[in-house]
Write a protein that holds these residues in place. Sequence first.
Motif, PDB file in Angstrom:
ATOM      1  N   SER A 106       4.757  -6.374  -3.636  1.00  0.00           N
ATOM      2  CA  SER A 106       3.997  -5.490  -4.781  1.00  0.00           C
ATOM      3  C   SER A 106       2.519  -4.958  -4.118  1.00  0.00           C
ATOM      4  O   SER A 106       2.032  -5.772  -2.907  1.00  0.00           O
ATOM      5  CB  SER A 106       3.440  -6.441  -5.964  1.00  0.00           C
ATOM      6  OG  SER A 106       2.669  -7.228  -5.700  1.00  0.00           O
ATOM      7  N   LYS A 107       1.923  -4.226  -4.701  1.00  0.00           N
ATOM      8  CA  LYS A 107       0.735  -3.547  -3.939  1.00  0.00           C
ATOM      9  C   LYS A 107      -0.268  -4.490  -4.128  1.00  0.00           C
ATOM     10  O   LYS A 107      -0.971  -4.660  -3.215  1.00  0.00           O
ATOM     11  CB  LYS A 107       0.367  -2.402  -4.921  1.00  0.00           C
ATOM     12  CG  LYS A 107       1.357  -0.938  -4.547  1.00  0.00           C
ATOM     13  CD  LYS A 107       0.462   0.161  -5.332  1.00  0.00           C
ATOM     14  CE  LYS A 107       1.729   1.241  -4.810  1.00  0.00           C
ATOM     15  NZ  LYS A 107       1.709   2.356  -5.889  1.00  0.00           N
ATOM     16  N   GLU A 108      -0.148  -5.318  -5.245  1.00  0.00           N
ATOM     17  CA  GLU A 108      -1.324  -6.456  -5.443  1.00  0.00           C
ATOM     18  C   GLU A 108      -1.377  -7.620  -4.305  1.00  0.00           C
ATOM     19  O   GLU A 108      -2.203  -7.784  -3.752  1.00  0.00           O
ATOM     20  CB  GLU A 108      -0.961  -7.185  -6.608  1.00  0.00           C
ATOM     21  CG  GLU A 108      -1.212  -6.471  -8.032  1.00  0.00           C
ATOM     22  CD  GLU A 108      -0.299  -5.278  -8.199  1.00  0.00           C
ATOM     23  OE1 GLU A 108       0.879  -5.651  -7.895  1.00  0.00           O
ATOM     24  OE2 GLU A 108      -0.409  -4.355  -8.935  1.00  0.00           O
ATOM     25  N   THR A 112      -3.887  -8.358  -1.400  1.00  0.00           N
ATOM     26  CA  THR A 112      -4.266  -9.610  -0.958  1.00  0.00           C
ATOM     27  C   THR A 112      -4.310  -9.860   0.329  1.00  0.00           C
ATOM     28  O   THR A 112      -5.274 -10.311   1.049  1.00  0.00           O
ATOM     29  CB  THR A 112      -3.473 -10.703  -1.931  1.00  0.00           C
ATOM     30  OG1 THR A 112      -3.365 -10.310  -3.321  1.00  0.00           O
ATOM     31  CG2 THR A 112      -4.090 -12.015  -1.517  1.00  0.00           C
ATOM     32  N   ILE A 113      -3.368  -9.405   0.912  1.00  0.00           N
ATOM     33  CA  ILE A 113      -3.075  -9.862   2.444  1.00  0.00           C
ATOM     34  C   ILE A 113      -4.176  -8.897   3.401  1.00  0.00           C
ATOM     35  O   ILE A 113      -4.879  -9.517   4.210  1.00  0.00           O
ATOM     36  CB  ILE A 113      -1.658  -9.678   2.949  1.00  0.00           C
ATOM     37  CG1 ILE A 113      -0.963 -10.403   2.249  1.00  0.00           C
ATOM     38  CG2 ILE A 113      -1.559  -9.936   4.397  1.00  0.00           C
ATOM     39  CD1 ILE A 113      -1.225 -11.966   2.206  1.00  0.00           C
ATOM     40  N   GLN A 127       7.047   1.387   1.948  1.00  0.00           N
ATOM     41  CA  GLN A 127       5.920   0.464   1.957  1.00  0.00           C
ATOM     42  C   GLN A 127       4.825   0.937   2.892  1.00  0.00           C
ATOM     43  O   GLN A 127       3.805   0.716   2.819  1.00  0.00           O
ATOM     44  CB  GLN A 127       6.315  -0.909   2.202  1.00  0.00           C
ATOM     45  CG  GLN A 127       7.405  -1.502   1.045  1.00  0.00           C
ATOM     46  CD  GLN A 127       6.795  -2.870   0.580  1.00  0.00           C
ATOM     47  OE1 GLN A 127       6.857  -3.797   1.048  1.00  0.00           O
ATOM     48  NE2 GLN A 127       6.338  -2.691  -0.686  1.00  0.00           N
ATOM     49  N   LEU A 128       5.339   1.782   3.803  1.00  0.00           N
ATOM     50  CA  LEU A 128       4.253   2.530   4.943  1.00  0.00           C
ATOM     51  C   LEU A 128       3.343   3.272   4.100  1.00  0.00           C
ATOM     52  O   LEU A 128       2.231   3.428   4.195  1.00  0.00           O
ATOM     53  CB  LEU A 128       5.128   2.892   6.146  1.00  0.00           C
ATOM     54  CG  LEU A 128       4.111   3.334   7.250  1.00  0.00           C
ATOM     55  CD1 LEU A 128       3.478   2.032   7.814  1.00  0.00           C
ATOM     56  CD2 LEU A 128       4.934   3.982   8.528  1.00  0.00           C
ATOM     57  N   GLU A 129       4.148   4.083   3.213  1.00  0.00           N
ATOM     58  CA  GLU A 129       3.577   5.131   2.373  1.00  0.00           C
ATOM     59  C   GLU A 129       1.976   4.081   1.507  1.00  0.00           C
ATOM     60  O   GLU A 129       1.201   4.698   1.564  1.00  0.00           O
ATOM     61  CB  GLU A 129       4.180   5.687   1.253  1.00  0.00           C
ATOM     62  CG  GLU A 129       4.895   6.800   2.131  1.00  0.00           C
ATOM     63  CD  GLU A 129       4.274   8.504   2.205  1.00  0.00           C
ATOM     64  OE1 GLU A 129       3.068   8.393   1.725  1.00  0.00           O
ATOM     65  OE2 GLU A 129       4.599   9.345   2.621  1.00  0.00           O
ATOM     66  N   GLN A 130       2.645   3.264   1.007  1.00  0.00           N
ATOM     67  CA  GLN A 130       2.011   2.471  -0.007  1.00  0.00           C
ATOM     68  C   GLN A 130       0.806   1.726   0.872  1.00  0.00           C
ATOM     69  O   GLN A 130      -0.312   2.076   0.365  1.00  0.00           O
ATOM     70  CB  GLN A 130       2.839   1.308  -0.556  1.00  0.00           C
ATOM     71  CG  GLN A 130       3.788   1.808  -1.843  1.00  0.00           C
ATOM     72  CD  GLN A 130       4.533   0.854  -2.004  1.00  0.00           C
ATOM     73  OE1 GLN A 130       4.567  -0.295  -1.847  1.00  0.00           O
ATOM     74  NE2 GLN A 130       5.929   1.285  -2.747  1.00  0.00           N
ATOM     75  N   GLU A 133      -1.870   4.670   1.771  1.00  0.00           N
ATOM     76  CA  GLU A 133      -2.910   4.883   0.456  1.00  0.00           C
ATOM     77  C   GLU A 133      -3.684   4.075   0.303  1.00  0.00           C
ATOM     78  O   GLU A 133      -4.793   4.379  -0.029  1.00  0.00           O
ATOM     79  CB  GLU A 133      -1.688   5.181  -0.745  1.00  0.00           C
ATOM     80  CG  GLU A 133      -1.213   6.580  -0.827  1.00  0.00           C
ATOM     81  CD  GLU A 133      -0.016   6.575  -1.888  1.00  0.00           C
ATOM     82  OE1 GLU A 133      -0.002   5.645  -2.847  1.00  0.00           O
ATOM     83  OE2 GLU A 133       0.820   7.424  -1.953  1.00  0.00           O
ATOM     84  N   MET A 134      -3.312   2.876   0.257  1.00  0.00           N
ATOM     85  CA  MET A 134      -4.243   1.714   0.060  1.00  0.00           C
ATOM     86  C   MET A 134      -5.185   1.663   1.172  1.00  0.00           C
ATOM     87  O   MET A 134      -6.411   0.955   0.959  1.00  0.00           O
ATOM     88  CB  MET A 134      -3.179   0.359  -0.083  1.00  0.00           C
ATOM     89  CG  MET A 134      -3.971  -0.785  -0.750  1.00  0.00           C
ATOM     90  SD  MET A 134      -2.883  -2.085  -0.829  1.00  0.00           S
ATOM     91  CE  MET A 134      -1.865  -1.591  -1.962  1.00  0.00           C
TER      92      MET A 134
END
Length: 416
Positions: A106-108, A112-113, A127-130, A133-134
Amino acid sequence: MDNYFTSLISFYGNTSPRELIKKYGSPLYVYNESILRQRCREMVSLVSYPRFSVNYSCKANTNLELLRIIRQEGIHADAISPGEVHILLEAGYKPEEIFYISNNISKEEMRTIIDKGILISIDSLSQLEQYGEMNPGGSVSIRLNPGLGVGHHKKVITAGDDTKFGIDLELIPRVKEIARKYELKIVGINHHLGSLFMEGDVFIEGAKLLLSVAKEFSDLDFIDIGGGFGIPYRKQENEPRLDLRNFGKKLSPILENWAKEYGKQVEFIVEPGRYIVAESGVVLGKVHTIKENHSTSYIGTDIGFNVLARPMLYDAHHDIEVYKINENCLEKNYNKVTIVGNICESGDIIARDRLLPEIAEGDIIGIVDAGAYGYCMSSNYNSRLRPAEVLITAEGKDVLIRRRDTLDDLMRGFLP
Ligand code: LLP
């Protein structure tokens, strides 16, 4: 076929299975510190390439005390959940010593990591996109799927054309596009073919596949070529060990030549779980019942699949030793028996039709090579208590390193 495995190496130090069970109860996980350290050292000296590191894949066993020993041996860790990260940090690992191999998180969880300063391996374009963005401008590793997998069972093959893991090599241009868009630095690539190979050649073949695309990434600081190193589970049939020396000799020049061509001494990493801990652990249990049922001899013990799940899940083989109630009795008769646990399912079988020295009620049995994927996959199924864990130190002393569950543990989480 006597108990040569544990007797040969005085596995139980200054004590014995009987004394251990009397002191700590049954069933019981017992670990031997000297064997654990020996396996760590073998892995650390696998290749002569100078920038070589071992990350222990702690999913195999997260006992805090064992993690501390492994870290003392100069081994870092890979983690796959915030829970594993939490335990590793408690055991003294620093964030930079942990590599987070993410899978559908998850994004959360990603946040955290990242916030803990731990490097993440990314397993899909989305998940690389996510991640981009983050954490624009951040550093990541990319988990690739080289198209070749290995494993002792189809459920544990983690590369190739029938698995959810890794990014297809054909998608590398897309990976680079996303990285450019978010100014991400791809500092590492990693893969893991699967769990348990006994011949180094397949691992080397996989490593070569990964290296054949690695030059497409210009900022690499490391390449993680995975785990999966097997141990001989059939020692009683003289199964040979994985020949690590020969394997290392073949692997070293491949890594050296690649680094020379790349023009940088990148770090090469392996991530073994099983090899580090499997052989340092035995599960002891007691024989409560012996019965014949439609021409099968059942030996009824307290080692159900809540204690050791591998035989039930993967039809995995573990050698079994018998410790007679009368320690002076050298049993000469052998019988074909089926060893079962105390869980209410017919599949609760540790070993089917196994030829073993005659067993009596009250005897103790040891399921050997149970240090990896043993306790960590145990459960409270049937509301049974998970066993205690004991370490036999290098000096031969027994030390409790996790207490047995209590009935109160079963009530944890319920509201009053
Ligand atoms: N790296 C990754 C990304 C993994 O998924 C695994 C294991 C490892 C390293 C370590 O693999 P090892 O060196 O231990 O083979 N429960 C199964 C094994 C599952 C392995 C899962 N992934 C069993 O009891 O055989």
